[in-house]
Design a protein around this motif. Structure first.
Motif, PDB file in Angstrom:
ATOM      1  N   TRP A   1       0.776  -1.236   0.048  1.00  0.00           N
ATOM      2  CA  TRP A   1      -0.168   0.043  -0.053  1.00  0.00           C
ATOM      3  C   TRP A   1       0.691   1.289   0.019  1.00  0.00           C
ATOM      4  O   TRP A   1       0.539   2.244  -0.725  1.00  0.00           O
ATOM      5  N   CYS A   2       1.824   1.535   0.686  1.00  0.00           N
ATOM      6  CA  CYS A   2       2.739   2.686   0.872  1.00  0.00           C
ATOM      7  C   CYS A   2       4.039   2.448   0.348  1.00  0.00           C
ATOM      8  O   CYS A   2       4.695   3.396   0.337  1.00  0.00           O
ATOM      9  N   GLN A   3       4.231   1.135  -0.169  1.00  0.00           N
ATOM     10  CA  GLN A   3       5.510   0.877  -0.996  1.00  0.00           C
ATOM     11  C   GLN A   3       6.836   1.212  -0.313  1.00  0.00           C
ATOM     12  O   GLN A   3       7.867   1.404  -0.937  1.00  0.00           O
ATOM     13  N   VAL A   4       6.725   1.012   0.985  1.00  0.00           N
ATOM     14  CA  VAL A   4       7.839   1.518   1.850  1.00  0.00           C
ATOM     15  C   VAL A   4       8.603   0.110   2.063  1.00  0.00           C
ATOM     16  O   VAL A   4       7.980  -1.063   2.083  1.00  0.00           O
ATOM     17  N   THR A   5       9.996   0.032   1.967  1.00  0.00           N
ATOM     18  CA  THR A   5      10.835  -1.037   1.924  1.00  0.00           C
ATOM     19  C   THR A   5      11.635  -1.050   3.195  1.00  0.00           C
ATOM     20  O   THR A   5      12.271  -0.175   3.482  1.00  0.00           O
ATOM     21  N   VAL A   6      11.667  -2.270   3.878  1.00  0.00           N
ATOM     22  CA  VAL A   6      12.504  -2.263   5.193  1.00  0.00           C
ATOM     23  C   VAL A   6      13.156  -3.682   5.056  1.00  0.00           C
ATOM     24  O   VAL A   6      12.740  -4.605   4.437  1.00  0.00           O
ATOM     25  N   HIS A   7      14.035  -3.831   5.984  1.00  0.00           N
ATOM     26  CA  HIS A   7      14.891  -5.006   6.188  1.00  0.00           C
ATOM     27  C   HIS A   7      14.000  -6.029   7.248  1.00  0.00           C
ATOM     28  O   HIS A   7      13.025  -5.363   7.977  1.00  0.00           O
TER      29      HIS A   7
ATOM     30  N   LEU B   1      -0.379   5.034   3.875  1.00  0.00           N
ATOM     31  CA  LEU B   1      -0.738   4.950   2.517  1.00  0.00           C
ATOM     32  C   LEU B   1       0.275   5.477   1.578  1.00  0.00           C
ATOM     33  O   LEU B   1       0.229   5.653   0.688  1.00  0.00           O
ATOM     34  N   GLY B   2       1.456   6.044   2.520  1.00  0.00           N
ATOM     35  CA  GLY B   2       2.440   6.667   1.651  1.00  0.00           C
ATOM     36  C   GLY B   2       2.249   7.839   0.989  1.00  0.00           C
ATOM     37  O   GLY B   2       1.267   8.634   1.087  1.00  0.00           O
ATOM     38  N   GLU B   3       2.980   8.195   0.045  1.00  0.00           N
ATOM     39  CA  GLU B   3       2.919   9.611  -0.683  1.00  0.00           C
ATOM     40  C   GLU B   3       1.801   9.661  -1.664  1.00  0.00           C
ATOM     41  O   GLU B   3       1.349  10.791  -2.092  1.00  0.00           O
ATOM     42  N   HIS B   4       1.087   8.558  -1.896  1.00  0.00           N
ATOM     43  CA  HIS B   4      -0.189   8.616  -2.664  1.00  0.00           C
ATOM     44  C   HIS B   4      -1.470   8.838  -1.852  1.00  0.00           C
ATOM     45  O   HIS B   4      -2.688   8.439  -2.519  1.00  0.00           O
TER      46      HIS B   4
ATOM     47  N   LEU C   1      -0.290   0.898  -7.525  1.00  0.00           N
ATOM     48  CA  LEU C   1      -0.162   2.138  -6.969  1.00  0.00           C
ATOM     49  C   LEU C   1      -1.346   2.506  -5.863  1.00  0.00           C
ATOM     50  O   LEU C   1      -1.422   3.137  -4.837  1.00  0.00           O
ATOM     51  N   LEU C   2      -2.576   2.171  -6.617  1.00  0.00           N
ATOM     52  CA  LEU C   2      -3.634   2.435  -6.153  1.00  0.00           C
ATOM     53  C   LEU C   2      -4.605   1.152  -5.474  1.00  0.00           C
ATOM     54  O   LEU C   2      -4.038   0.219  -5.630  1.00  0.00           O
ATOM     55  N   ASN C   3      -5.879   1.175  -5.120  1.00  0.00           N
ATOM     56  CA  ASN C   3      -6.466   0.052  -4.703  1.00  0.00           C
ATOM     57  C   ASN C   3      -6.995  -0.260  -6.191  1.00  0.00           C
ATOM     58  O   ASN C   3      -7.600   0.313  -7.094  1.00  0.00           O
ATOM     59  N   PRO C   4      -6.998  -1.448  -6.245  1.00  0.00           N
ATOM     60  CA  PRO C   4      -7.336  -2.078  -7.800  1.00  0.00           C
ATOM     61  C   PRO C   4      -8.738  -1.837  -8.107  1.00  0.00           C
ATOM     62  O   PRO C   4      -9.133  -1.910  -9.452  1.00  0.00           O
ATOM     63  N   ARG C   5      -9.692  -1.667  -7.360  1.00  0.00           N
ATOM     64  CA  ARG C   5     -11.160  -1.247  -7.343  1.00  0.00           C
ATOM     65  C   ARG C   5     -10.998   0.158  -7.827  1.00  0.00           C
ATOM     66  O   ARG C   5     -12.070   0.583  -8.486  1.00  0.00           O
ATOM     67  N   GLN C   6     -10.009   0.892  -8.190  1.00  0.00           N
ATOM     68  CA  GLN C   6     -10.036   2.266  -8.360  1.00  0.00           C
ATOM     69  C   GLN C   6      -9.730   2.337  -9.898  1.00  0.00           C
ATOM     70  O   GLN C   6      -9.568   3.583 -10.400  1.00  0.00           O
ATOM     71  N   VAL C   7      -9.135   1.325 -10.691  1.00  0.00           N
ATOM     72  CA  VAL C   7      -8.519   1.390 -11.960  1.00  0.00           C
ATOM     73  C   VAL C   7      -9.557   0.461 -12.846  1.00  0.00           C
ATOM     74  O   VAL C   7      -9.982  -0.705 -12.703  1.00  0.00           O
ATOM     75  N   PHE C   8     -10.027   0.997 -14.002  1.00  0.00           N
ATOM     76  CA  PHE C   8     -10.899   0.519 -15.018  1.00  0.00           C
ATOM     77  C   PHE C   8     -10.482   0.254 -16.136  1.00  0.00           C
ATOM     78  O   PHE C   8      -9.945   1.063 -16.583  1.00  0.00           O
ATOM     79  N   ASN C   9     -10.489  -0.988 -16.793  1.00  0.00           N
ATOM     80  CA  ASN C   9     -10.408  -1.428 -18.076  1.00  0.00           C
ATOM     81  C   ASN C   9     -11.680  -1.024 -19.064  1.00  0.00           C
ATOM     82  O   ASN C   9     -12.778  -1.646 -18.869  1.00  0.00           O
TER      83      ASN C   9
END
Length: 370
Positions: free
Chosen positions: A208-214, A227-230, A307-315
């Motif tokens: 969701w926020c694309q943060v990477t950690v050890h 949710l990060g920068e978006h 990057l978003l919730n897949p429910r927000q993206v429409f084909n």
């Protein structure tokens, strides 16, 4: 050669397999012979090229995949063999276009993936050769879970959730990180040191926020995801819930309850859903024509789903812009991003006008024309 993609839109996979079989069974004898199997191979090669894969060594792999469907080794594939193999061979379904729908929450949606560096299987932990010319494995575009083809049937239903299944849970306006292990080079958000993921399955990335950690640093992270920068554009799962489970007496007494009812729309498998965006956000509805701009449309579709919730993206090839606009039409302050050529943009704008929204959303355009 047939283009089966238009025949199978919006039909479930088990129903599609017999349809695809009959499309290619040109002589109608209930068997696929070598000539008909060659047509299927060419169709899958075309899809692979459209998706941007290197097809230099792909054809023999596809031919071997089809040979494996011939259980009795008689040189032809019956309808039963086709259905049985299609259910168990996910790469076949991917290349025939049968894995395009958003599955139920928790279920991964696989697409074939070619890596330019060493990658590791999340199931068996072994390496996927990252320098071969053909694809090495399967990856879920929603959470980046990566597996060998041979491991995919043993993968648990561990993908992200896109909505909450109970309206009571939607009252909690915070959510936890969704970590996927490995294949995430970069700097650790917590300690700032490099996450070295080229030698083994290590490191964690939040879907969701694309943060990477050890792995060891993750224990020092707060469990709640911001949710990060978006964040301003994301509609998190806690904001989407069934509309039928509300307490009516309580709802009738609050403005918030009235807004929830106003945002109800039958969308997910006939279930009335309600959207309650996070305060101060402007959820983004993305409409993409996957056939625009060469292969860019299909790539953008998967990128925005991550990057978003897949429910927000429409084909737009799956029902046009109407379902998405109706789902969002009562959401306050939502925005629209239209990805495609002039015809695609005109289609979306005409549908917005047709729906006669009280407050038409601002529309941005990402040109994908030739």
């Amino acid at each position: 050669m047939y283009d089966v993609s238009d025949v199978i839109v919006s039909v479930k996979c088990d129903s599609c397999l017999p349809v695809v079989f009959r499309v290619y069974d040109s002589d109608g004898n209930e068997y696929l012979d070598s000539q008909e199997l060659e047509c299927i191979t060419q169709q899958m090669m075309s899809v692979a090229q459209y998706l941007g894969w290197d097809v230099t060594e792909l054809k023999p792999i596809l031919q071997d995949m089809l040979v494996e469907l011939d259980d009795d080794a008689d040189g032809q594939i019956s309808l039963d063999e086709w259905i049985r193999g299609g259910r168990n061979t996910i790469p076949l379904r991917v290349l025939l276009g049968l894995e395009t729908q958003i599955l139920d929450d928790g279920q991964h949606q696989w697409r074939q993936k070619r890596f330019n560096r060493n990658a590791f299987c999340n199931r068996c932990l072994n390496v996927l050769n990252g320098f071969a010319l053909s694809y090495q494995g399967l990856q879920c575009p929603f959470c980046k879970y990566t597996v060998h083809e041979r491991c995919v049937e043993r993968v648990p239903a561990s993908c992200i959730t896109t909505y909450v299944k109970s309206s009571r849970r939607s009252g909690k306006m915070s959510m936890d990180h969704h970590w996927t292990e490995g294949n995430c080079p970069g700097k650790c958000f917590k300690c700032g040191k490099a996450v070295k993921s080229n030698n083994c399955l290590t490191g964690l990335r939040c879907a969701w926020c694309q943060v990477t950690v050890h792995n060891k640093c993750a224990t020092h992270m707060a469990p709640e995801c911001n949710l990060g920068e978006h964040r301003e554009l994301i509609l998190p799962p806690v904001c989407i819930s069934p509309a039928g489970g509300l307490d009516r007496k309580r709802d009738n007494s609050t403005p918030e309850a009235h807004r929830k009812r106003a945002n109800s729309y039958v969308n997910f498998e006939g279930i009335p859903m309600q959207i309650s965006p996070l305060r101060g956000t402007h959820p983004l509805a993305v409409f993409i024509n996957p056939k625009s701009g060469g292969r860019q449309g299909a790539r953008l579709l998967h990128k925005f789903q991550y990057l978003l919730n897949p429910r927000q993206v429409f084909n737009l090839g799956d029902g046009g812009p109407t379902p998405g606009l109706k789902f969002f039409q009562s959401v306050p302050d939502f925005r629209v991003l239209c990805c495609g050529g002039d015809g695609t943009v005109g289609w979306v704008l005409a549908t917005i006008d047709k729906l006669q929204m009280k407050k038409p959303p601002p529309v941005a355009v990402l040109p994908l024309g030739e």
